[in-house]
Write a protein that holds these residues in place. Structure first.
Motif, PDB file in Angstrom:
ATOM      1  N   LEU A  54       8.929   0.713   6.857  1.00 47.05           N
ATOM      2  CA  LEU A  54       9.169  -0.534   6.141  1.00 47.05           C
ATOM      3  C   LEU A  54       8.634  -1.774   6.849  1.00 47.05           C
ATOM      4  CD1 LEU A  54      12.826   0.106   4.955  1.00 47.05           C
ATOM      5  CD2 LEU A  54      10.738   0.334   3.617  1.00 47.05           C
ATOM      6  N   SER A  55       8.361  -1.656   8.137  1.00 45.47           N
ATOM      7  CA  SER A  55       7.980  -2.853   8.892  1.00 45.47           C
ATOM      8  C   SER A  55       6.575  -2.782   9.478  1.00 45.47           C
ATOM      9  CB  SER A  55       8.991  -3.082  10.028  1.00 45.47           C
ATOM     10  OG  SER A  55       9.049  -1.954  10.885  1.00 45.47           O
ATOM     11  N   GLN A  56       5.787  -1.801   9.055  1.00 45.73           N
ATOM     12  CA  GLN A  56       4.422  -1.665   9.573  1.00 45.73           C
ATOM     13  C   GLN A  56       3.547  -2.817   9.074  1.00 45.73           C
ATOM     14  OE1 GLN A  56       3.048   0.636  11.632  1.00 45.73           O
ATOM     15  NE2 GLN A  56       1.068  -0.392  11.509  1.00 45.73           N
ATOM     16  N   PRO A  57       2.869  -3.537   9.965  1.00 49.30           N
ATOM     17  CA  PRO A  57       1.976  -4.621   9.507  1.00 49.30           C
ATOM     18  C   PRO A  57       0.785  -4.063   8.728  1.00 49.30           C
ATOM     19  CG  PRO A  57       2.515  -4.842  11.838  1.00 49.30           C
ATOM     20  CD  PRO A  57       2.960  -3.475  11.431  1.00 49.30           C
ATOM     21  N   VAL A  58       0.480  -4.671   7.615  1.00 50.06           N
ATOM     22  CA  VAL A  58      -0.682  -4.293   6.816  1.00 50.06           C
ATOM     23  C   VAL A  58      -1.512  -5.545   6.536  1.00 50.06           C
ATOM     24  CG1 VAL A  58       0.360  -2.277   5.738  1.00 50.06           C
ATOM     25  CG2 VAL A  58       0.683  -4.506   4.709  1.00 50.06           C
ATOM     26  N   ALA A  59      -2.807  -5.359   6.413  1.00 46.56           N
ATOM     27  CA  ALA A  59      -3.700  -6.501   6.210  1.00 46.56           C
ATOM     28  C   ALA A  59      -3.771  -6.912   4.742  1.00 46.56           C
ATOM     29  CB  ALA A  59      -5.089  -6.175   6.736  1.00 46.56           C
ATOM     30  N   CYS A  60      -3.972  -5.931   3.861  1.00 47.17           N
ATOM     31  CA  CYS A  60      -4.143  -6.255   2.443  1.00 47.17           C
ATOM     32  C   CYS A  60      -4.143  -4.968   1.638  1.00 47.17           C
ATOM     33  CB  CYS A  60      -5.445  -7.028   2.217  1.00 47.17           C
ATOM     34  SG  CYS A  60      -6.922  -6.151   2.775  1.00 47.17           S
ATOM     35  N   LEU A  61      -4.251  -5.114   0.346  1.00 43.55           N
ATOM     36  CA  LEU A  61      -4.346  -3.989  -0.589  1.00 43.55           C
ATOM     37  C   LEU A  61      -5.664  -4.121  -1.324  1.00 43.55           C
ATOM     38  CD1 LEU A  61      -3.152  -1.593  -2.198  1.00 43.55           C
ATOM     39  CD2 LEU A  61      -2.046  -3.276  -3.682  1.00 43.55           C
ATOM     40  N   VAL A  62      -6.528  -3.106  -1.209  1.00 38.87           N
ATOM     41  CA  VAL A  62      -7.848  -3.124  -1.846  1.00 38.87           C
ATOM     42  C   VAL A  62      -7.874  -2.091  -2.963  1.00 38.87           C
ATOM     43  CG1 VAL A  62     -10.338  -2.901  -1.512  1.00 38.87           C
ATOM     44  CG2 VAL A  62      -8.901  -3.787   0.340  1.00 38.87           C
ATOM     45  N   ASN A  63      -8.267  -2.518  -4.142  1.00 38.88           N
ATOM     46  CA  ASN A  63      -8.310  -1.657  -5.317  1.00 38.88           C
ATOM     47  C   ASN A  63      -9.748  -1.618  -5.820  1.00 38.88           C
ATOM     48  OD1 ASN A  63      -8.138  -1.260  -8.430  1.00 38.88           O
ATOM     49  ND2 ASN A  63      -6.159  -0.575  -7.683  1.00 38.88           N
ATOM     50  N   ILE A  64     -10.377  -0.443  -5.759  1.00 37.64           N
ATOM     51  CA  ILE A  64     -11.773  -0.289  -6.161  1.00 37.64           C
ATOM     52  C   ILE A  64     -11.831   0.485  -7.469  1.00 37.64           C
ATOM     53  CG2 ILE A  64     -14.050   0.591  -5.523  1.00 37.64           C
ATOM     54  CD1 ILE A  64     -13.251   0.305  -2.618  1.00 37.64           C
ATOM     55  N   GLY A  65     -12.355  -0.154  -8.499  1.00 33.94           N
ATOM     56  CA  GLY A  65     -12.446   0.476  -9.810  1.00 33.94           C
ATOM     57  C   GLY A  65     -13.801   1.117 -10.048  1.00 33.94           C
ATOM     58  N   ALA A  66     -13.888   1.842 -11.149  1.00 32.31           N
ATOM     59  CA  ALA A  66     -15.133   2.528 -11.513  1.00 32.31           C
ATOM     60  C   ALA A  66     -15.914   1.780 -12.575  1.00 32.31           C
ATOM     61  CB  ALA A  66     -14.817   3.943 -12.010  1.00 32.31           C
ATOM     62  N   GLY A  67     -15.599   0.491 -12.742  1.00 31.87           N
ATOM     63  CA  GLY A  67     -16.295  -0.298 -13.756  1.00 31.87           C
ATOM     64  C   GLY A  67     -15.429  -0.517 -14.978  1.00 31.87           C
ATOM     65  N   ASN A  68     -15.529  -1.693 -15.557  1.00 30.20           N
ATOM     66  CA  ASN A  68     -14.738  -2.025 -16.732  1.00 30.20           C
ATOM     67  C   ASN A  68     -15.227  -1.221 -17.938  1.00 30.20           C
ATOM     68  OD1 ASN A  68     -13.589  -3.356 -19.035  1.00 30.20           O
ATOM     69  ND2 ASN A  68     -13.208  -5.141 -17.747  1.00 30.20           N
ATOM     70  N   PRO A  69     -14.352  -0.436 -18.563  1.00 36.67           N
ATOM     71  CA  PRO A  69     -14.790   0.400 -19.686  1.00 36.67           C
ATOM     72  C   PRO A  69     -14.884  -0.348 -21.006  1.00 36.67           C
ATOM     73  CG  PRO A  69     -12.468   0.754 -19.284  1.00 36.67           C
ATOM     74  CD  PRO A  69     -12.932  -0.219 -18.232  1.00 36.67           C
TER      75      PRO A  69
END
Length: 311
Positions: free
Chosen positions: A145-160
């Motif tokens: 619960l307390s682990q430092p994280v930098a960010c959340l990156v979400n990579i898509g396959a292109g807008n359908p």
């Protein structure tokens, strides 16, 4: 395996798998046997045995794929790492790859056994084309619960493209197509998550080609050059370039947010953690008359004997 070599291997793999269309099958379009054969060749070319297991003893980079049991479509996670509960199957990389890609009408379901009992799986695209929520849950399970994280990156396959209903005399096939588009859509979830982090810029990054890939299908192996063209055009956009520069800087700086604030309940948790609690205005406010009187004199020269100059 280096990234450039991995791309080269995947291009050859996709060509081999998706150019072999099954001519006399009404169930699935492509051969699972050809898929597994291509996977074995690719794994062996990377220096691993063809039956290498998904789970590693000391994974340098934790990763997972998702599939759905055909009897009860709750997500089953196949991990490269160990968790304290609900570990799941200790299957091979090929079995996990088959399970997560066994999209109905594309590949037949795959059977995975444990203690002499078999279970059938279909691909997770029918509900989890965008498994971001599962990734957030896994981060909390594995990192605490307390682990430092930098960010959340979400990579898509292109807008359908937009999901729409068009009047058609063939209602049955049109309805099936519409339901499939709804079930495999990942843009709504991406938009919801993006809105969740609007008040905390620098935490969520969504990268997905927005134009040109609307008509691409999973088996368009012969259009990879076109896919690359649209992808490079997207990467050259000023907005994308700026986003990538900020993302790179964020990753270099390292974690600044704890895991428990970066999960699916982030809007409420982040509001409590990052925003001051300010009471609503009230007509019943009492006290501090002397402070209010001094403030009033400072800003109203007619009520003050002091000469003040504001620059």
């Amino acid at each position: 395996m280096p990234i450039d070599l991995a791309i080269e291997k995947y291009v050859l793999f996709s060509q081999e798998v998706f150019s072999n269309v099954k001519k006399w099958s009404w169930a699935e379009k492509f051969s699972a046997t050809v898929f597994e054969s291509g996977m074995r060749a690719m794994i062996q070319s990377a220096g691993f045995p063809q039956d290498v297991l998904m789970k590693e003893d000391h994974p340098l980079c934790r990763s997972f794929v998702v599939a759905l049991p055909s009897a009860n479509m709750t997500p089953q996670i196949f991990r490269t790492y160990e968790v304290s509960a609900n570990q799941g199957y200790d299957c091979t990389v090929i079995q996990a790859a088959r399970a997560t890609t066994a999209t109905p009408d594309v590949f037949k379901p795959v059977s995975i056994s444990s203690i002499a009992v078999s279970e059938f799986f279909v691909g997770a695209s029918l509900r989890y084309s965008n498994p971001t929520n599962l990734a957030l849950e896994e981060a909390e399970i594995t990192l605490g619960l307390s682990q430092p994280v930098a960010c959340l990156v979400n990579i898509g396959a292109g807008n359908p493209g937009h999901i729409s209903w068009k009047l058609n005399n063939v209602v049955g096939s049109q309805l099936v197509k519409l339901l499939h588009q709804i079930a495999t859509d990942c843009e709504d979830l991406a938009e919801y998550i993006a809105k969740s982090y609007l008040q905390t810029p620098g935490l969520f990054y969504r990268l997905s080609v927005n134009q040109g890939l609307q008509k691409m299908a999973v088996d368009d192996w012969n259009k990879q050059g076109e896919i690359q063209t649209h992808t490079l055009a997207y990467l050259k956009e000023a907005k994308t370039t700026d986003q990538l520069n900020i993302l790179a800087d964020t990753l270099c700086r390292g974690g600044t947010m704890s895991t428990n604030l970066l999960n699916k309940e982030s809007p409420s948790k982040l509001a409590k953690a990052l925003l001051p609690i300010v009471p609503a205005p009230s007509l019943l406010f009492i006290g501090r008359e002397d402070i209010l009187s001094d403030l009033e004199k400072c800003f109203d020269p007619q009520k003050s004997s002091l000469k003040m100059q504001v620059q």
